[in-house]
Design an enzyme around this catalytic site. Structure first.
Site, PDB file in Angstrom:
ATOM      1  NE  ARG B  52      11.032  66.744  74.805  1.00 47.70           N
ATOM      2  CZ  ARG B  52      10.864  67.015  76.097  1.00 47.70           C
ATOM      3  NH1 ARG B  52       9.832  66.537  76.740  1.00 47.70           N
ATOM      4  NH2 ARG B  52      11.728  67.768  76.735  1.00 47.70           N
ATOM      5  CB  THR B  53      10.732  62.624  68.918  1.00 50.48           C
ATOM      6  OG1 THR B  53      10.321  63.965  69.129  1.00 50.48           O
ATOM      7  CG2 THR B  53       9.850  61.988  67.862  1.00 50.48           C
ATOM      8  CE  LYS B  82      32.021  54.240  55.100  1.00 51.01           C
ATOM      9  NZ  LYS B  82      31.711  52.842  55.415  1.00 51.01           N
ATOM     10  NE  ARG B 103      13.413  65.475  64.520  1.00 51.19           N
ATOM     11  CZ  ARG B 103      12.578  65.871  65.475  1.00 51.19           C
ATOM     12  NH1 ARG B 103      11.447  65.234  65.689  1.00 51.19           N
ATOM     13  NH2 ARG B 103      12.844  66.915  66.207  1.00 51.19           N
ATOM     14  CG  HIS B 131       7.016  66.366  64.700  1.00 48.77           C
ATOM     15  ND1 HIS B 131       7.039  64.992  64.726  1.00 48.77           N
ATOM     16  CD2 HIS B 131       7.548  66.764  65.883  1.00 48.77           C
ATOM     17  CE1 HIS B 131       7.577  64.598  65.870  1.00 48.77           C
ATOM     18  NE2 HIS B 131       7.882  65.642  66.587  1.00 48.77           N
TER      19      HIS B 131
END
Lengths: 319, 319, 319
Positions: B52-53, B82, B103, B131
């Site tokens: 969604r974001t 890695k 994110r 956020h």
């Protein structure tokens, strides 16, 4: 049709042209990009994940005005699960796009793809095979940073037995004049005989060394790679070996003022963060050069000689 | 360089400007989009999935003429496996793109990224941290729906102990005049002391309540969030609590005619479908506002003051 | 609003128009694409992976100048995990994009989505339900390859009990005149009674057969599908059945010179590679036609009648 399957497909003259085009691409990208590939679609078909390489190609395509269809993990998601051959996947996808960028875990996958594809294929790594765009960006970076690849002295450091990158780079350096290579590795992961045989055949001077500090003082380019833990019988032996191949401020002091440090990245401890601010730390500039090389290769594959003409016209503006 | 790391970085004046720009963006999007960010590339780097974001940011970038390179699950696919540091990933990706939307599951990740990035970084959620674009779209929605944020009475309902959204919104509301907050939660997940301390410090009036029906009648804004089952010792206690915090037709009847219901979404039972058709159900409009806020933020990061000028020119056409 | 939920929603006249538009789209794609959908965003929302179908839609959108936001595996990554209903996901995503292409594992998902969406929805497969764009591209391919769908004799071969593709195609063929269908399957996976009842109702002639070689000589179109191992009680019985339904050079020799072989792909042994070079092997051309059909459908959904007008203008240039 123009495929990019192996770094070896380019002779010295073509490499010079490619790097010239990559320089023009850098200028283009810094000035808002180009519409050269407007209306074209690149399919990024990654059978194993490599976000970095994928992003670099996608960015290159977009900087030239093109569009991208993309899969991060084709082996898990695509009809490969239903038993479809790579050849069939390529036949179908070549009817959706104008160029395919293929990453695959099997040696020779890109060559097999090119045989059945109706559009150009660029090899973005085929297992233990080749990763030609990496080799080309390595060479381009050396030329850009040092002015020339002829006459350079380069050390390749780390696990030299399994490192696809250093093998390819060694082969490619044989196309240049008067190159000297120092292979620096722990005793249990030396550069393979087949690479040395090839260098012997081509008359390239090379040395096998164990001591990074000794070599660091002698070279123009220090090409670092990871040493992998699983190659060593015990943790102690690994730590001992890994500890001997770390670039830190001490190594910096030994190095020539105009020497550069390269690394295909990602790194995992073999170059300390304290080195990053030194102007000789060229590995992030090297990553950036990957976009310009890939722009040049996409233009080459999709526009061929016309790309050359348009770009040369652009190049005149640069002067 | 302009990063968006925290909602707090914007003062009241900047928030007013941002929301003004978001309104212009809504007009722009409704009229075929803009070419403001033509030639620019946004890297959507999601170390944990949030379709969604991600979609909201990608849509915002595209509505402004930009392009997107994107990874849905960077932690699984990228060189993070890695052992590459976030800093190195950011250094490389900032040479591929013009803005990074990050994110990440770790608090402070966006700030760490901004420190090493050569291009703007937008925080799209850093674990239990912030956020900011969610907080900004929440505020923008209140202003748009109610005409003003000053003087509002707002209830925040649900699990208030762990809800990052309601903490951020509480802090941001302190930048406005004469706001009254009702915190409505089960006894075992109250609003934390640190939030209350901050509101005390800033002189914001607030009340702690348990009864949604009583509060619903008093407020201009009902901000709903999920109650999470795992917070409760038994299924019975959860059902009891969850059942007390459901918006249905009964609650609608208690509410003021001009009040609005918000929810960061996804919802899971705390607002019944029967509520959706009511004009006070603003949560889908709220989701839509996310695109406009993100358009405004992308323009701010990539074009800075020039974006402001171009957009003000556009705004004149709107009148 | 124009949704594409089922192949059945199109009557014969609309199918003719659609295929006409798809031909124009082929011309458009071959000539650098179009800007018809410039500024529009397609959301590819795949709740189960299908790289091929996703790529085909994304390519179609891009060939028309549009942009794409895309998720490969919505069920794993999206807020579906947090318990969000499909309806809520669609409501939110319809505020980010201009058209939704939905792939879902549940029958009826696309219809449910269309009910709540504020933008057009295209069904890209809903479980055992429909996959209308596949049926449409199958029909379009027959018309293009054979000149007409009326009067054709077609064999459908393989597992006919569970094959969604052959059911849809059978239903659609009933819209054409004088079609004869040969259903060729092992005894344990025949065409279902409900399909036969429908064909009886519509007066379509059909035969049930077991012998591919006998039927191959009689038909204009040989539509192959996979036979699935798990349908057979023993490996031996499977191999026996599968071996009887393989297109090889022997079958080619039996076939009419102008007949064509179709397959929805991916194939897994039921058409041997030796067949690929034969001009009657139309399955890769069929895959390519998928892009043109999807371009036509996207134009239809997003531009409706105006698309028709613009495209007819373009069509005049084609002559």
């Amino acid at each position: 049709m123009y495929h990019v399957l192996s770094a070896h497909q380019f002779d010295r003259n073509q490499l010079d042209q490619l790097f010239r085009m990559a320089e023009i691409m850098e200028y283009t990208a810094a000035n808002g990009g180009s519409n050269l590939l407007n209306g074209k679609i690149m399919a990024a078909l990654f059978f194993e994940p490599s976000t970095r390489t994928r992003f670099s190609f996608e960015s290159a395509m977009m900087r030239l005005g093109g569009k991208v269809i993309s899969t991060e993990n084709a082996s898990q998601f695509s009809s490969a699960i239903k038993g479809e051959t790579l050849e069939d996947s390529i036949r179908v996808i070549s009817s959706y796009a104008d160029v395919i960028v293929l990453r695959h875990n099997e040696v020779g996958a890109a060559t097999r793809a090119a045989k059945v594809s109706s559009i150009p294929v660029i090899n973005a790594g085929d297992g233990a095979g080749e990763h030609p765009t990496q080799s080309l960006l390595d060479l381009f970076t050396i030329q850009k940073e040092r002015g020339s690849i002829d006459n350079i002295r380069i050390a390749m450091v780390g696990d030299l037995t399994y490192g696809r990158t250093v093998h390819s780079l060694s082969y490619m350096l044989a196309k240049y004049k008067n190159v000297t290579i120092y292979f620096v590795s722990p005793e249990n992961c030396p550069i393979p005989k087949k690479v040395k045989d090839y260098l012997d055949e081509q008359g390239v001077t090379y040395f096998e060394e164990n001591d990074l500090h000794e070599v660091a003082a002698k070279v123009d380019v220090l090409y670092m790679t990871r040493i992998q833990k699983e190659r060593f019988p015990s943790g102690e032996e690994y730590l001992n070996a890994a500890g001997r191949y770390v670039i830190d401020e001490k190594v910096l002091k030994l190095m020539d003022e105009k020497a550069i440090i390269l690394h295909p990245l990602p790194r995992a401890g073999e170059i300390l963060p304290e080195v990053d601010a030194d102007p000789r730390a060229a590995y992030f500039r090297q990553a950036k050069n990957g976009v310009y090389i890939r722009m040049a290769l996409l233009a080459y594959c999709l526009e061929g000689k016309q790309a050359g003409a348009e770009l040369e016209a652009l190049a005149k503006v640069m002067v």
